[in-house]
Enzyme design. Structure first.
Site, PDB file in Angstrom:
ATOM      1  N   ARG A  40      -5.399  -2.268   8.679  1.00 52.13           N
ATOM      2  CA  ARG A  40      -6.582  -3.079   8.377  1.00 52.13           C
ATOM      3  C   ARG A  40      -6.233  -4.127   7.324  1.00 52.13           C
ATOM      4  O   ARG A  40      -5.182  -4.057   6.691  1.00 52.13           O
ATOM      5  CB  ARG A  40      -7.739  -2.185   7.925  1.00 52.13           C
ATOM      6  CG  ARG A  40      -7.400  -1.267   6.797  1.00 52.13           C
ATOM      7  CD  ARG A  40      -8.606  -0.496   6.290  1.00 52.13           C
ATOM      8  NE  ARG A  40      -8.202   0.414   5.250  1.00 52.13           N
ATOM      9  CZ  ARG A  40      -7.941   1.730   5.436  1.00 52.13           C
ATOM     10  NH1 ARG A  40      -8.087   2.275   6.618  1.00 52.13           N
ATOM     11  NH2 ARG A  40      -7.536   2.469   4.424  1.00 52.13           N
ATOM     12  N   LEU A  41      -7.170  -5.072   7.155  1.00 53.49           N
ATOM     13  CA  LEU A  41      -6.908  -6.211   6.267  1.00 53.49           C
ATOM     14  C   LEU A  41      -7.409  -6.009   4.848  1.00 53.49           C
ATOM     15  O   LEU A  41      -6.923  -6.655   3.917  1.00 53.49           O
ATOM     16  CB  LEU A  41      -7.558  -7.480   6.830  1.00 53.49           C
ATOM     17  CG  LEU A  41      -6.831  -8.112   8.007  1.00 53.49           C
ATOM     18  CD1 LEU A  41      -7.608  -9.325   8.496  1.00 53.49           C
ATOM     19  CD2 LEU A  41      -5.418  -8.522   7.606  1.00 53.49           C
ATOM     20  N   THR A  63     -10.461  -6.942  -5.733  1.00 47.65           N
ATOM     21  CA  THR A  63     -11.754  -6.904  -6.439  1.00 47.65           C
ATOM     22  C   THR A  63     -12.372  -5.504  -6.334  1.00 47.65           C
ATOM     23  O   THR A  63     -13.186  -5.138  -7.167  1.00 47.65           O
ATOM     24  CB  THR A  63     -12.734  -7.943  -5.850  1.00 47.65           C
ATOM     25  OG1 THR A  63     -12.733  -7.831  -4.422  1.00 47.65           O
ATOM     26  CG2 THR A  63     -12.342  -9.363  -6.227  1.00 47.65           C
ATOM     27  N   GLU A  64     -11.953  -4.731  -5.322  1.00 54.08           N
ATOM     28  CA  GLU A  64     -12.492  -3.372  -5.140  1.00 54.08           C
ATOM     29  C   GLU A  64     -11.777  -2.347  -6.030  1.00 54.08           C
ATOM     30  O   GLU A  64     -12.292  -1.251  -6.279  1.00 54.08           O
ATOM     31  CB  GLU A  64     -12.366  -2.923  -3.674  1.00 54.08           C
ATOM     32  CG  GLU A  64     -13.373  -3.541  -2.711  1.00 54.08           C
ATOM     33  CD  GLU A  64     -13.054  -5.000  -2.372  1.00 54.08           C
ATOM     34  OE1 GLU A  64     -11.858  -5.347  -2.284  1.00 54.08           O
ATOM     35  OE2 GLU A  64     -14.000  -5.795  -2.219  1.00 54.08           O
ATOM     36  N   ASP A  84       0.823  -1.209   0.000  1.00 60.39           N
ATOM     37  CA  ASP A  84       0.000   0.000   0.000  1.00 60.39           C
ATOM     38  C   ASP A  84       0.859   1.262   0.000  1.00 60.39           C
ATOM     39  O   ASP A  84       2.003   1.243   0.465  1.00 60.39           O
ATOM     40  CB  ASP A  84      -0.888  -0.054   1.259  1.00 60.39           C
ATOM     41  CG  ASP A  84      -2.090   0.863   1.135  1.00 60.39           C
ATOM     42  OD1 ASP A  84      -2.338   1.409   0.043  1.00 60.39           O
ATOM     43  OD2 ASP A  84      -2.781   1.045   2.163  1.00 60.39           O
ATOM     44  N   GLY A  85       0.301   2.357  -0.498  1.00 62.66           N
ATOM     45  CA  GLY A  85       0.956   3.667  -0.400  1.00 62.66           C
ATOM     46  C   GLY A  85       1.562   4.180  -1.701  1.00 62.66           C
ATOM     47  O   GLY A  85       2.274   5.185  -1.694  1.00 62.66           O
ATOM     48  N   ASN A  86       1.260   3.500  -2.790  1.00 59.45           N
ATOM     49  CA  ASN A  86       1.831   3.921  -4.081  1.00 59.45           C
ATOM     50  C   ASN A  86       1.267   5.256  -4.547  1.00 59.45           C
ATOM     51  O   ASN A  86       2.003   6.131  -5.002  1.00 59.45           O
ATOM     52  CB  ASN A  86       1.582   2.836  -5.128  1.00 59.45           C
ATOM     53  CG  ASN A  86       2.138   1.498  -4.680  1.00 59.45           C
ATOM     54  OD1 ASN A  86       3.345   1.295  -4.693  1.00 59.45           O
ATOM     55  ND2 ASN A  86       1.264   0.601  -4.235  1.00 59.45           N
ATOM     56  N   HIS A 130       2.519   3.582  -8.899  1.00 54.34           N
ATOM     57  CA  HIS A 130       2.330   2.159  -9.208  1.00 54.34           C
ATOM     58  C   HIS A 130       3.548   1.599  -9.948  1.00 54.34           C
ATOM     59  O   HIS A 130       3.993   0.485  -9.690  1.00 54.34           O
ATOM     60  CB  HIS A 130       1.072   1.950 -10.060  1.00 54.34           C
ATOM     61  CG  HIS A 130      -0.192   2.361  -9.365  1.00 54.34           C
ATOM     62  ND1 HIS A 130      -0.427   2.082  -8.045  1.00 54.34           N
ATOM     63  CD2 HIS A 130      -1.289   3.029  -9.804  1.00 54.34           C
ATOM     64  CE1 HIS A 130      -1.606   2.562  -7.692  1.00 54.34           C
ATOM     65  NE2 HIS A 130      -2.152   3.145  -8.737  1.00 54.34           N
ATOM     66  N   GLU A 142       1.397 -13.723  12.057  1.00 47.04           N
ATOM     67  CA  GLU A 142       1.899 -12.525  12.731  1.00 47.04           C
ATOM     68  C   GLU A 142       1.685 -11.349  11.790  1.00 47.04           C
ATOM     69  O   GLU A 142       1.869 -11.486  10.567  1.00 47.04           O
ATOM     70  CB  GLU A 142       3.406 -12.668  13.024  1.00 47.04           C
ATOM     71  CG  GLU A 142       3.752 -13.745  14.027  1.00 47.04           C
ATOM     72  CD  GLU A 142       3.384 -13.357  15.463  1.00 47.04           C
ATOM     73  OE1 GLU A 142       3.241 -12.156  15.748  1.00 47.04           O
ATOM     74  OE2 GLU A 142       3.237 -14.274  16.289  1.00 47.04           O
ATOM     75  N   LEU A 194      11.376 -20.397  -4.940  1.00 45.69           N
ATOM     76  CA  LEU A 194      10.342 -19.517  -4.380  1.00 45.69           C
ATOM     77  C   LEU A 194       9.046 -19.558  -5.205  1.00 45.69           C
ATOM     78  O   LEU A 194       9.081 -19.435  -6.420  1.00 45.69           O
ATOM     79  CB  LEU A 194      10.870 -18.075  -4.350  1.00 45.69           C
ATOM     80  CG  LEU A 194       9.865 -16.978  -3.974  1.00 45.69           C
ATOM     81  CD1 LEU A 194       9.567 -17.000  -2.484  1.00 45.69           C
ATOM     82  CD2 LEU A 194      10.393 -15.602  -4.377  1.00 45.69           C
ATOM     83  N   ARG A 241      -0.752   9.380  -9.918  1.00 46.07           N
ATOM     84  CA  ARG A 241      -0.810   8.148  -9.128  1.00 46.07           C
ATOM     85  C   ARG A 241      -0.104   6.979  -9.817  1.00 46.07           C
ATOM     86  O   ARG A 241       0.550   6.160  -9.168  1.00 46.07           O
ATOM     87  CB  ARG A 241      -2.277   7.768  -8.868  1.00 46.07           C
ATOM     88  CG  ARG A 241      -2.962   8.648  -7.836  1.00 46.07           C
ATOM     89  CD  ARG A 241      -4.431   8.270  -7.711  1.00 46.07           C
ATOM     90  NE  ARG A 241      -4.632   6.880  -7.311  1.00 46.07           N
ATOM     91  CZ  ARG A 241      -4.537   6.433  -6.062  1.00 46.07           C
ATOM     92  NH1 ARG A 241      -4.256   7.266  -5.083  1.00 46.07           N
ATOM     93  NH2 ARG A 241      -4.733   5.164  -5.789  1.00 46.07           N
TER      94      ARG A 241
HETATM   95  C1  V07 Z   1       1.153  -3.981  -9.681  1.00 44.90           C
HETATM   96  C2  V07 Z   1       3.014  -2.745  -8.558  1.00 44.90           C
HETATM   97  C3  V07 Z   1       3.223  -3.133  -7.125  1.00 44.90           C
HETATM   98  C4  V07 Z   1       2.525  -2.223  -6.169  1.00 44.90           C
HETATM   99  C5  V07 Z   1       1.046  -2.447  -6.080  1.00 44.90           C
HETATM  100  C6  V07 Z   1       0.165  -1.942  -7.206  1.00 44.90           C
HETATM  101  C7  V07 Z   1       0.792  -1.786  -8.550  1.00 44.90           C
HETATM  102  C8  V07 Z   1       3.458  -6.581 -10.223  1.00 44.90           C
HETATM  103  C9  V07 Z   1       2.325  -7.126 -10.803  1.00 44.90           C
HETATM  104  C10 V07 Z   1       2.187  -8.455 -11.385  1.00 44.90           C
HETATM  105  C11 V07 Z   1       0.973  -9.140 -11.315  1.00 44.90           C
HETATM  106  C12 V07 Z   1       0.844 -10.413 -11.853  1.00 44.90           C
HETATM  107  C13 V07 Z   1       1.921 -11.019 -12.433  1.00 44.90           C
HETATM  108  C14 V07 Z   1       3.125 -10.382 -12.508  1.00 44.90           C
HETATM  109  C15 V07 Z   1       3.262  -9.087 -11.993  1.00 44.90           C
HETATM  110  C16 V07 Z   1       1.346  -6.142 -10.659  1.00 44.90           C
HETATM  111  C17 V07 Z   1      -0.690  -5.098 -10.752  1.00 44.90           C
HETATM  112  C18 V07 Z   1      -0.182  -4.005 -10.086  1.00 44.90           C
HETATM  113  C19 V07 Z   1      -2.114  -5.114 -11.184  1.00 44.90           C
HETATM  114  F1  V07 Z   1       1.791 -12.265 -12.933  1.00 44.90           F
HETATM  115  N1  V07 Z   1       3.192  -5.371  -9.761  1.00 44.90           N
HETATM  116  N2  V07 Z   1       1.907  -5.085 -10.006  1.00 44.90           N
HETATM  117  N3  V07 Z   1       0.060  -6.165 -11.041  1.00 44.90           N
HETATM  118  N4  V07 Z   1       1.655  -2.888  -8.994  1.00 44.90           N
END
Ligand code: V07
Length: 254
Positions: free
Chosen positions: A208-209, A80-81, A34-36, A51, A221, A145, A47
């Site tokens: 929050r979750l 989903t939101e 969170d916080g991007n 991201h 934890e 991993l 914004r």
């Molecule tokens: C997203 C970057 C990280 C911060 C949170 C929001 C933005 C990596 C993925 C991703 C997802 C699936 C995958 C490979 C990479 C990603 C979204 C947003 C929607 F198979 N970062 N990232 N997907 N952010």
């Protein structure tokens, strides 16, 4: 070299340099990144710049998790939101999986990382879906991993789908209510095959979750930090794991 004569200094200036307890590495870490948006706003940027910066942090943390010996890493990429956000922002976000994989898949492969996702894939744009399916397929035999992206994921939605499935099995006569156990439920969730998270991290100061892994985090934890996700460093990650190692896990016992 650690200064053994002035260990108090070491504690005070701990920037993640002291060692982790190798016998108590959390097996599964889940992160709410969170916080991007706030990071971008603070810098006077749109914004989406936050991201994009956040995506670079994903690369760093995956590398670090691998190095530390984490077995499962679940990252909340899109809820989903999140569809309720402005259309342009959603459009940008939906391109990130492809952009990430285009750049990182060779390294993930080299590092024996197994990519998987959890969430409803049916609403994802075709290109996004294709990139994800390719990555999942190409890394399916990897044994390192497990990198699990929660994408169009919601905890309640996951539970609703599980209950529907169980209801159908009962209606068909394939399952009796008496057969429903915690294990049966766990095996019907999107985290099938993954252990429950040992540690949940949320950045950006929100406590929050937000509908994340409601069933799976029953005994996890929690570690919260004010640090915004694009500012999240390897040192912060190590700090979270150290805090985890300092806590005594009780599982409801004494
Ligand atoms: C997203 C970057 C990280 C911060 C949170 C929001 C933005 C990596 C993925 C991703 C997802 C699936 C995958 C490979 C990479 C990603 C979204 C947003 C929607 F198979 N970062 N990232 N997907 N952010």
């Amino acid at each position: 070299m650690v200064n053994r004569f002035f260990s108090h200094t070491e504690l005070k200036t701990d920037k993640g340099n002291t060692r982790l307890d190798q016998d108590n590495i959390p097996s599964h870490i889940a992160i709410i990144m969170d916080g991007n948006g706030r990071w971008a706003k603070n810098k006077g940027l749109p914004r989406v710049a936050g991201h994009y910066e956040g995506m670079k942090i994903v690369t760093n943390i995956v590398k670090k998790a691998n190095e530390i010996g984490i077995k499962f890493l679940t990252l909340y990429a899109f809820s989903t939101e999140n569809w309720k956000r402005p259309e342009k922002e959603v459009e940008f976000l939906m391109k990130l999986p492809e952009r990430f994989l285009e750049k990182e898949l060779p390294d993930l492969q080299k590092n024996n990382v197994k990519v998987r996702t959890m969430g409803d894939r049916s609403l994802l744009p075709a290109n996004t879906l294709r990139a994800i399916e390719k990555a999942v397929k190409e890394t399916s035999d990897n044994t390192g991993l497990v990198l699990n992206f929660a994408l169009n994921y919601g905890g309640r939605h996951e539970l609703v789908e599980m209950v529907k499935e169980i209801g159908e099995d009962i209606a068909e006569g394939d399952l009796r209510p008496a057969d429903i156990t915690e294990n049966l439920i766990s095996e019907r969730l999107l985290t099938q095959g993954l252990p429950d998270p040992d540690l949940l991290i949320r950045t950006s100061g929100e406590i929050r979750l937000s509908n994340f892994m409601l069933w799976q985090i029953a005994y996890s934890e929690f570690w919260f930090t004010e640090v915004l996700w694009p500012d999240f460093k390897d040192e912060n990650f190590v700090e979270a794991i150290k805090k985890y190692q300092q806590r005594k896990r009780r599982y409801g016992g004494v």
